[in-house]
Design a protein around this motif. Structure first.
Motif, short mmCIF file in Angstrom:
data_model
loop_
_atom_site.label_atom_id
_atom_site.label_comp_id
_atom_site.label_asym_id
_atom_site.label_seq_id
_atom_site.Cartn_x
_atom_site.Cartn_y
_atom_site.Cartn_z
N THR A 306 36.63 57.45 36.81
CA THR A 306 37.76 56.68 37.34
C THR A 306 39.05 57.05 36.62
O THR A 306 40.12 57.14 37.23
N GLY A 382 33.37 50.26 40.26
CA GLY A 382 32.40 50.46 39.18
C GLY A 382 31.10 49.73 39.35
O GLY A 382 30.09 50.12 38.79
N GLU A 383 31.11 48.62 40.09
CA GLU A 383 29.88 47.84 40.27
C GLU A 383 30.16 46.87 41.41
O GLU A 383 31.32 46.65 41.78
N PRO A 384 29.09 46.29 41.95
CA PRO A 384 29.31 45.31 43.01
C PRO A 384 30.13 44.14 42.47
O PRO A 384 29.96 43.72 41.32
N ASP A 406 38.10 47.13 47.40
CA ASP A 406 36.84 47.30 46.67
C ASP A 406 36.37 48.70 46.98
O ASP A 406 35.97 48.99 48.11
N THR A 407 36.46 49.59 45.98
CA THR A 407 36.25 51.02 46.23
C THR A 407 34.90 51.46 45.69
O THR A 407 34.64 51.34 44.50
N TRP A 409 32.34 54.45 44.83
CA TRP A 409 32.19 55.89 44.61
C TRP A 409 31.42 56.12 43.34
O TRP A 409 30.91 55.17 42.75
N GLN A 410 31.29 57.37 42.90
CA GLN A 410 30.45 57.74 41.76
C GLN A 410 31.04 58.95 41.04
O GLN A 410 31.85 59.67 41.63
N THR A 411 30.57 59.19 39.82
CA THR A 411 30.96 60.41 39.12
C THR A 411 30.70 61.62 40.03
O THR A 411 31.49 62.55 40.09
N ASP A 495 21.99 54.44 45.35
CA ASP A 495 22.40 53.05 45.55
C ASP A 495 21.72 52.48 46.80
O ASP A 495 21.52 53.19 47.78
N ARG A 510 21.96 49.95 42.01
CA ARG A 510 21.15 51.16 41.85
C ARG A 510 19.69 50.89 42.20
O ARG A 510 19.15 49.83 41.87
N ARG A 521 27.37 53.38 33.30
CA ARG A 521 26.03 53.83 33.69
C ARG A 521 25.20 54.17 32.47
O ARG A 521 25.58 55.03 31.69
O1 PRX Z 1 26.00 51.77 41.63
C1 PRX Z 1 27.26 52.23 42.03
C2 PRX Z 1 28.33 51.63 41.15
O2 PRX Z 1 28.58 52.57 40.13
C3 PRX Z 1 27.76 53.73 40.31
C4 PRX Z 1 28.52 54.96 39.91
O3 PRX Z 1 28.82 54.89 38.54
P1 PRX Z 1 29.75 55.98 37.91
O4 PRX Z 1 29.28 57.33 38.28
O5 PRX Z 1 29.86 55.66 36.47
O6 PRX Z 1 31.15 55.77 38.59
C5 PRX Z 1 31.77 54.53 38.48
C6 PRX Z 1 33.17 54.61 39.02
C7 PRX Z 1 33.33 55.28 40.31
C8 PRX Z 1 27.40 53.71 41.76
O7 PRX Z 1 26.24 54.45 42.02
N1 PRX Z 1 29.57 51.36 41.89
C9 PRX Z 1 30.74 52.03 41.78
N2 PRX Z 1 31.68 51.44 42.55
C10 PRX Z 1 31.11 50.38 43.16
C11 PRX Z 1 29.76 50.34 42.73
N3 PRX Z 1 28.91 49.40 43.20
C12 PRX Z 1 29.38 48.51 44.08
N4 PRX Z 1 30.66 48.47 44.50
C13 PRX Z 1 31.56 49.39 44.08
N5 PRX Z 1 32.80 49.33 44.49
#
Ligand code: PRX
Length: 642
Positions: A306, A382-384, A406-407, A409-411, A495, A510, A521
């Protein structure tokens, strides 16, 4: 479950309204190549690409490439091209731990500082393709260091300052880095973080680092090793403020970022120059739509994706003003974020649900003590986010005025894939809403069947997008196995997701062995192997438990060697073990000493049962008859409170 729907607030102004969004979606569907080239036009290329996405997710012919014949330099796109029109506008506003003690860096200053770092790296013999570790606080020099790598074609790998020397060493060895850029110390929440000392400890455990560049942050007297360590402030004035940018191929690696998975050590995900830059620029513009008058603040650390995409690259690619925050939300007090928003005139604020929940617990007073009138848009990542926290963010922080994006995404995804458009999408608290134009989400069940309409399943992507990670550094096979083998022909996100009757996506978390603690994570396997390093530990199993503020916390079941008694002293030693091997962020919330772990007859630990025991869901333990010794479960239930 909240069923509220919040339409776009009447006075919210955005370039992309419902009609423009519908047009974008049509464009992406009907003319994908035209659509992706159009997004590429956001950047200055030294050679504009004629090709867009070319990929196969099948094993035989696996590849992912975007804009392959294009050439560009990311730092030029973030810096040089803004100088004529925005040279004196703030690029970064540094907000250190001590409120108000920072200052803004203009685009011109950031360009010059980037060039100085670039020249220093070149002087040390670092160039195209070399790997450079960045282990720094949230200071503008950290952004300059990242941009300097991009300028000379070096591949940066930023490591969060909260990771231990051992973690840093593991990453140095894994990617074969030649240089580290760090600071003497960091300061956060009033506490000093011994960054340079950690680097020294890491280098004693790793090999290959020839140069350590040390930026002065606190001015502490840190040991310097002759011939290896360079004080940046000592050489800064001797460095030229211009540096020729390297023309990079779109598919050259830009950075490696380590993240945790289900198994083994952290994976170094590789992102490439062209596609990543296009998507960071596009998504920042679509979702945040910053104008010249905006001040954008994403609270993430650059050690996470992020911070890469929405503190540094996305905002700078768009010529926006981005706040770099080196503090914490509760220092000096719980009003810190809002006091800072008022003082800096922040208009767009982007943070993690865990921070919102922590502030919510403190009540409304610290929020209401500040005006927050400058804020027009809020975001989470980052999380729900639970609907209750969403509503609090919306009504208390945003006064019911500001949409919340509410965005999701992932690494691995490099940039946002599922999110509302704040000027176009009706919001449902707790839902990341809809995939962005050009993004093809699919839900699949455990039988590999694609689900249609309203359904719950595993979230996959059926098509590539420009910022998709290309591989795991040095391990193409692990990349394929991890993400593309579970559902052939698709990228598996790990996810779970529910899609409602309006097509809205509700991420449920997850489905693999990754625990999301405060949006960080953490792999269960990493924590388990840290715990078993302790001489008294025979075996360990780690599971997530729900946590009011952190979202999830770590519950560790630990079996000791015969003759060893578990007590608080030993728990402290085990915590120290985790801190040493990973970092404080992975320390378990609970350690439960267990006489034995529930296993199948073939010796596999039944995590499903451990999770239920940790959660206290004792009435739904499920079938325990397949256990080698069902009596173990009763012992664990009895020991739960212990
Ligand atoms: O489970 C999802 C959660 O964070 C995971 C990705 O973590 P990371 O690679 O560290 O990146 C975090 C920042 C982008 C996902 O597999 N996650 C991320 N955003 C959300 C989310 N869960 C729910 N809602 C979100 N907006």
């Amino acid at each position: 479950m909240s069923h509220a729907v919040h339409p776009v607030p009447e006075h919210f102004s955005a370039r992309i309204g419902p009609d423009e969004l519908a047009k974008l979606r049509r464009f992406a569907d009907e003319d994908p190549d035209g659509f992706w080239l159009e997004q590429a036009r956001r950047l200055d290329w030294s050679r504009f690409p004629t090709r867009t996405g070319e990929w196969s997710f099948g094993q035989a012919d696996f590849h992912i490439r975007w804009y392959e014949d294009g050439q560009l330099n990311l730092s030029v796109n973030c810096l040089d091209r803004h100088l004529a029109t925005r040279g004196d506008r703030p690029a970064l506003i540094f907000e250190p731990d001590q409120p108000g003690a920072g200052r803004a860096w203009t685009y011109r200053e950031l360009t010059q500082e980037t060039c100085r770092f670039a020249n220093l790296l070149r002087r040390q013999g670092i160039g195209r393709g070399d790997r450079v570790m960045i282990y720094m606080p949230m200071i503008p020099e950290a952004a300059a260091a990242m941009l300097a790598c991009a300028r000379i074609g070096a591949v940066h790998s930023v490591v969060f300052g909260g990771f231990s020397p051992e973690s840093l060493a593991g990453r140095i060895d894994d990617c074969g880095a030649r240089a580290v850029i760090t600071a003497d110390q960091g300061v956060r929440g009033g506490k000093v973080i011994p960054l340079k000392a950690n680097v020294d400890a890491a280098l004693a455990m790793s090999s290959g680092i020839e140069t350590v560049i040390v930026v002065t942050r606190t001015g502490a007297d840190v040991p310097m090793h002759d011939g290896r360590d360079i004080s940046y402030s000592a050489v800064r004035d001797s460095l030229e403020i211009e540096a020729e940018p390297e023309a990079m191929d779109a598919e050259d690696p830009l950075f490696i970022l380590y993240t945790s998975g289900s198994t083994g050590k952290p994976k170094g995900l590789v992102h490439t120059v062209g596609g990543y830059s296009v998507w960071a620029a596009t998504t920042f513009d679509w979702i945040f739509g910053a104008e010249d008058s905006d001040v954008f603040w994403c609270t993430a650390d650059i050690g996470w994706i992020t911070g890469h995409s929405y503190v540094v690259y996305g905002p700078l690619l768009n010529g926006a003003t981005s706040v770099m925050f080196d503090g914490v939300p509760n220092y000096p007090d719980f009003g810190r974020l809002w006091e800072t928003c008022d003082r800096l005139g922040v208009t767009i604020f982007y943070t993690a649900p865990t921070a919102i929940r922590a502030l919510m617990r403190e009540g409304e007073a610290p929020v209401k003590a500040h005006s927050r009138q400058s804020i027009r848009l809020l975001g989470t990542v980052g999380e729900p986010i639970n609907p209750e926290a969403w509503e609090w963010y919306y009504h208390v922080v945003g006064d019911g005025r500001c949409p919340i994006v509410d965005t999701w995404w992932q690494t691995e995804t490099g940039g946002i894939l599922i999110s509302p458009f704040p000027g176009a999408t009706d919001l449902k608290p707790g839902s990341a809403t809809l995939p962005l134009p050009g993004v093809r989400t699919v839900l699949v069940d455990s039988e590999h069947q694609e689900l249609h309409g309203a359904a719950s399943g595993n979230l996959c992507l059926a098509a590539s997008w420009p910022a998709q990670a290309r591989t795991i550094w040095g391990d193409d096979d692990r990349f394929f196995q991890t993400y593309f083998s579970a559902y052939p022909g698709m990228y598996f996100t790990a996810d779970g997701c529910r899609r409602d009757e309006d097509g809205y996506h509700w991420i449920t978390g997850r489905v693999d062995d990754v625990i999301n603690v405060s949006g960080h994570r953490i792999g269960t396997a990493e924590v388990e192997s840290a715990l078993v390093e302790h001489k008294s530990v025979a075996e360990a199993a780690v599971v997530p438990v729900p946590h009011d503020i952190k979202g999830q916390a770590i519950h560790a079941f630990v079996t000791l060697n015969a003759g060893t008694e578990g007590d608080d002293g030993l728990k402290a030693e085990l915590n120290a073990e985790v801190r040493k091997h990973i970092g404080a962020l992975a320390i378990p919330e609970h350690i439960q000493f267990a006489p034995a772990l529930p296993k199948t007859r073939s010796g596999k630990i039944m995590r499903r049962i451990l999770r239920k025991i940790a959660e206290g869901e004792l009435s739904s333990l499920g079938d325990t008859s397949t256990l080698a010794d069902p009596g173990v479960v009763d012992q664990l239930v009895a020991g739960r409170s212990g």
